[in-house]
Design a protein around this motif. Structure first.
Motif, PDB file in Angstrom:
ATOM      1  N   VAL A  22       0.779  -1.352   0.124  1.00 40.71           N
ATOM      2  CA  VAL A  22       0.014   0.028   0.027  1.00 40.71           C
ATOM      3  C   VAL A  22       0.875   1.272   0.021  1.00 40.71           C
ATOM      4  N   TYR A  24       3.771   1.655  -1.209  1.00 39.24           N
ATOM      5  CA  TYR A  24       4.425   1.582  -2.615  1.00 39.24           C
ATOM      6  C   TYR A  24       3.610   2.257  -3.463  1.00 39.24           C
ATOM      7  N   TYR A  25       2.253   1.630  -3.257  1.00 36.79           N
ATOM      8  CA  TYR A  25       1.078   2.022  -4.204  1.00 36.79           C
ATOM      9  C   TYR A  25       0.974   3.527  -4.066  1.00 36.79           C
ATOM     10  N   LEU A  26       1.092   4.019  -2.907  1.00 40.48           N
ATOM     11  CA  LEU A  26       0.607   5.283  -2.743  1.00 40.48           C
ATOM     12  C   LEU A  26       1.742   6.363  -2.926  1.00 40.48           C
ATOM     13  N   HIS A  29       5.721   3.636  -7.089  1.00 42.76           N
ATOM     14  CA  HIS A  29       5.021   3.154  -8.515  1.00 42.76           C
ATOM     15  C   HIS A  29       3.715   2.256  -8.308  1.00 42.76           C
ATOM     16  N   ARG A  30       2.746   2.676  -8.959  1.00 39.97           N
ATOM     17  CA  ARG A  30       1.434   1.954  -8.620  1.00 39.97           C
ATOM     18  C   ARG A  30       1.502   0.670  -8.969  1.00 39.97           C
ATOM     19  N   GLU A  31       1.853   0.282 -10.342  1.00 40.59           N
ATOM     20  CA  GLU A  31       1.825  -0.981 -10.998  1.00 40.59           C
ATOM     21  C   GLU A  31       2.864  -1.722  -9.949  1.00 40.59           C
ATOM     22  N   THR A  32       3.801  -1.393  -9.425  1.00 39.53           N
ATOM     23  CA  THR A  32       4.716  -2.409  -8.768  1.00 39.53           C
ATOM     24  C   THR A  32       3.952  -2.446  -7.323  1.00 39.53           C
ATOM     25  N   GLY A  33       3.289  -1.461  -6.643  1.00 41.49           N
ATOM     26  CA  GLY A  33       2.561  -1.606  -5.502  1.00 41.49           C
ATOM     27  C   GLY A  33       1.391  -2.564  -5.765  1.00 41.49           C
ATOM     28  N   THR A  34       0.925  -2.710  -6.855  1.00 41.37           N
ATOM     29  CA  THR A  34      -0.348  -3.500  -7.122  1.00 41.37           C
ATOM     30  C   THR A  34       0.160  -5.051  -7.041  1.00 41.37           C
TER      31      THR A  34
END
Length: 55
Positions: A22, A24-26, A29-34
């Motif tokens: 979460v 990392y997502y916020l 990088h959003r893709e890596t966080g996902t």
């Protein structure tokens, strides 16, 4: 090691990885966080399987 101890360790790992995902997502990088969050979900499903099968 008992099953309950193993499940507790898996839950702790799940929570830590989910929090990192979460963050990392916020903030990253959003893709890596996902992908990190999806990896934590796999850990949770393993714990769920152990709980349901009572192994």
């Amino acid at each position: 090691m008992s099953l309950k101890t193993l499940r507790n360790y898996l839950n702790i790992i799940f929570m830590l990885v989910a929090i990192i995902g979460v963050a990392y997502y916020l903030f990253g990088h959003r893709e890596t966080g996902t992908y990190i969050i999806l990896a934590s979900m796999i850990i949770k499903f393993i714990e769920l399987g152990l709980r349901m099968l009572k192994l």
